[in-house]
Design a protein around this motif. Structure first.
Motif, mmCIF file in Angstrom:
data_model
loop_
_atom_site.group_PDB
_atom_site.id
_atom_site.type_symbol
_atom_site.label_atom_id
_atom_site.label_comp_id
_atom_site.label_asym_id
_atom_site.label_seq_id
_atom_site.Cartn_x
_atom_site.Cartn_y
_atom_site.Cartn_z
ATOM 1 N N ARG A 169 11.911 3.257 -7.546
ATOM 2 C CA ARG A 169 11.330 4.166 -6.564
ATOM 3 C C ARG A 169 10.921 3.455 -5.281
ATOM 4 N NH1 ARG A 169 7.525 7.991 -10.471
ATOM 5 N NH2 ARG A 169 8.967 9.753 -10.494
ATOM 6 N N THR A 170 10.500 2.217 -5.386
ATOM 7 C CA THR A 170 9.961 1.527 -4.216
ATOM 8 C C THR A 170 11.008 0.657 -3.539
ATOM 9 O OG1 THR A 170 9.096 -0.224 -5.679
ATOM 10 C CG2 THR A 170 7.597 1.572 -5.092
ATOM 11 N N VAL A 171 11.432 -0.393 -4.192
ATOM 12 C CA VAL A 171 12.360 -1.347 -3.574
ATOM 13 C C VAL A 171 13.730 -0.726 -3.326
ATOM 14 C CG1 VAL A 171 13.480 -3.590 -3.842
ATOM 15 C CG2 VAL A 171 11.119 -3.274 -4.628
ATOM 16 N N PHE A 172 14.191 0.141 -4.257
ATOM 17 C CA PHE A 172 15.546 0.691 -4.150
ATOM 18 C C PHE A 172 15.573 2.166 -3.761
ATOM 19 C CE2 PHE A 172 16.020 -2.959 -7.038
ATOM 20 C CZ PHE A 172 16.966 -3.680 -6.329
ATOM 21 N N SER A 173 14.481 2.654 -3.204
ATOM 22 C CA SER A 173 14.432 4.009 -2.637
ATOM 23 C C SER A 173 14.905 5.080 -3.621
ATOM 24 C CB SER A 173 15.290 4.074 -1.354
ATOM 25 O OG SER A 173 14.918 3.071 -0.455
ATOM 26 N N ALA A 204 0.833 -1.209 0.000
ATOM 27 C CA ALA A 204 0.000 0.000 0.000
ATOM 28 C C ALA A 204 0.863 1.252 0.000
ATOM 29 C CB ALA A 204 -0.918 -0.012 1.216
ATOM 30 N N GLY A 205 2.019 1.175 0.659
ATOM 31 C CA GLY A 205 2.911 2.318 0.682
ATOM 32 C C GLY A 205 3.573 2.604 -0.652
ATOM 33 N N TYR A 206 3.513 1.643 -1.578
ATOM 34 C CA TYR A 206 4.103 1.832 -2.903
ATOM 35 C C TYR A 206 3.167 2.554 -3.871
ATOM 36 C CZ TYR A 206 7.140 -2.000 -1.274
ATOM 37 O OH TYR A 206 7.990 -2.806 -0.553
ATOM 38 N N LEU A 207 1.899 2.670 -3.506
ATOM 39 C CA LEU A 207 0.896 3.138 -4.476
ATOM 40 C C LEU A 207 1.203 4.526 -5.016
ATOM 41 C CD1 LEU A 207 -2.429 1.820 -2.878
ATOM 42 C CD2 LEU A 207 -1.151 0.886 -4.812
ATOM 43 N N ALA A 208 1.618 5.451 -4.158
ATOM 44 C CA ALA A 208 1.895 6.815 -4.619
ATOM 45 C C ALA A 208 3.031 6.818 -5.630
ATOM 46 C CB ALA A 208 2.234 7.712 -3.429
ATOM 47 N N SER A 209 4.081 6.031 -5.373
ATOM 48 C CA SER A 209 5.202 5.951 -6.310
ATOM 49 C C SER A 209 4.781 5.307 -7.621
ATOM 50 C CB SER A 209 6.351 5.160 -5.687
ATOM 51 O OG SER A 209 6.875 5.822 -4.553
ATOM 52 N N MET A 210 3.956 4.268 -7.533
ATOM 53 C CA MET A 210 3.460 3.618 -8.748
ATOM 54 C C MET A 210 2.638 4.581 -9.582
ATOM 55 S SD MET A 210 2.282 -0.107 -7.301
ATOM 56 C CE MET A 210 3.472 -1.371 -6.842
ATOM 57 N N ALA A 211 1.744 5.328 -8.901
ATOM 58 C CA ALA A 211 0.900 6.291 -9.607
ATOM 59 C C ALA A 211 1.742 7.373 -10.269
ATOM 60 C CB ALA A 211 -0.109 6.908 -8.642
ATOM 61 N N ALA A 212 2.804 7.809 -9.593
ATOM 62 C CA ALA A 212 3.675 8.837 -10.166
ATOM 63 C C ALA A 212 4.371 8.317 -11.415
ATOM 64 C CB ALA A 212 4.703 9.292 -9.134
ATOM 65 N N SER A 213 4.864 7.088 -11.363
ATOM 66 C CA SER A 213 5.530 6.504 -12.528
ATOM 67 C C SER A 213 4.565 6.356 -13.702
ATOM 68 C CB SER A 213 6.119 5.135 -12.165
ATOM 69 O OG SER A 213 7.136 5.253 -11.197
ATOM 70 N N ILE A 214 3.352 5.902 -13.400
ATOM 71 C CA ILE A 214 2.356 5.740 -14.466
ATOM 72 C C ILE A 214 1.967 7.096 -15.043
ATOM 73 C CG2 ILE A 214 -0.016 5.010 -14.946
ATOM 74 C CD1 ILE A 214 0.442 2.823 -12.787
ATOM 75 N N GLY A 215 1.811 8.099 -14.171
ATOM 76 C CA GLY A 215 1.467 9.442 -14.649
ATOM 77 C C GLY A 215 2.519 10.000 -15.594
ATOM 78 N N GLU A 216 3.786 9.794 -15.271
ATOM 79 C CA GLU A 216 4.861 10.261 -16.140
ATOM 80 C C GLU A 216 4.828 9.544 -17.491
ATOM 81 O OE1 GLU A 216 8.377 9.623 -13.896
ATOM 82 O OE2 GLU A 216 7.877 11.133 -12.370
ATOM 83 N N MET A 217 4.549 8.245 -17.462
ATOM 84 C CA MET A 217 4.469 7.482 -18.704
ATOM 85 C C MET A 217 3.317 7.963 -19.573
ATOM 86 S SD MET A 217 3.892 3.387 -19.263
ATOM 87 C CE MET A 217 2.161 3.524 -18.805
ATOM 88 N N LEU A 218 2.157 8.182 -18.965
ATOM 89 C CA LEU A 218 0.993 8.628 -19.734
ATOM 90 C C LEU A 218 1.212 10.015 -20.321
ATOM 91 C CD1 LEU A 218 -1.934 7.338 -17.479
ATOM 92 C CD2 LEU A 218 -1.041 6.332 -19.591
#
Length: 220
Positions: free
Chosen positions: A143-147, A100-114
């Motif tokens: 962003r998540t596993v490797f900070s 759940a703590g990864y969601l913001a980073s995932m959303a940011a990565s997807i937003g940049e891709m889109l």
């Protein structure tokens, strides 16, 4: 397929090497030029092999030979006790609270891709979806596993991953002929530059975190 046609299919597009039954039957067993195989599609049988009796089905030598130069003896290649130890070590990364703590980073990565895709759409540029998905996965893991500490650009790492598996991810004559394993293999020579990129990045991560430990700091 006859042996030569089978070899060509495995080299060019492995999906075409399978008969239609491979996508329809629960289990298929066959013998061919490559020594034979058993293909399992039934969910209960898959559970029997991968969960209930995993110790009876070690990874084959060819699979280890292809993957070990890039990933060492990690989760993808380890067996038995080594795998269990590594699995317990990384388990906290995949607990529900951690994910759940990864969601913001995932959303940011997807937003940049889109946003990047939107620019491509306006310019009419062609998008290589395979490379885009590799870059997205790499970005999220960084962003998540490797900070967010990975230094190699996504396009460089993505190209290295593609080059590695294009070199080693296909069946070649060294895999099907009884040749001595010490002979130099063209596929491994082609994969070496990519392997070097992987090792350099991991080396930097390890040294940076060792430095923090030596300084008495926390390691995320």
């Amino acid at each position: 397929l006859r042996p030569l046609a089978l070899y060509r299919a495995l080299r060019s597009n492995a999906i075409t090497a399978w008969r239609a039954e491979a996508y329809e039957e629960p289990t298929i067993a066959d013998r061919n030029l490559l020594g034979g195989y058993v293909l399992i599609n039934d969910p209960e049988l898959i559970r029997y092999v991968l969960v209930e009796n995993a110790a009876n089905y070690p990874k084959d030598a060819l699979q280890l030979e292809k993957l070990t130069p890039a990933v060492g003896r990690g989760l993808l290649t380890a067996d038995a006790e080594s795998w269990r130890l590594q699995r317990r070590t990384v388990a906290p990364l995949f607990q529900p609270a951690s994910v759940a703590g990864y969601l913001a980073s995932m959303a940011a990565s997807i937003g940049e891709m889109l946003a990047r895709w939107d620019g491509h759409a306006r310019s009419g540029a062609t998008i290589d979806i395979a490379r885009e998905m590799t870059a997205l996965t790499y970005n999220i893991i960084s962003r998540t596993v490797f900070s967010d500490e990975i230094e190699t650009p996504a396009e460089v790492m993505g190209a290295a991953i593609t080059a590695y598996f294009e070199a080693l991810g296909r069946i070649d004559l060294w895999d099907v002929l009884p040749l001595p394993r010490w002979l130099p293999r063209p596929a491994f020579i082609r994969a070496k530059p990519a392997q070097g990129i992987f090792r350099e990045e991991v080396g930097r991560l390890v040294e940076r975190r060792r430095g923090r430990i030596a300084a008495g700091g926390a390691v995320p």
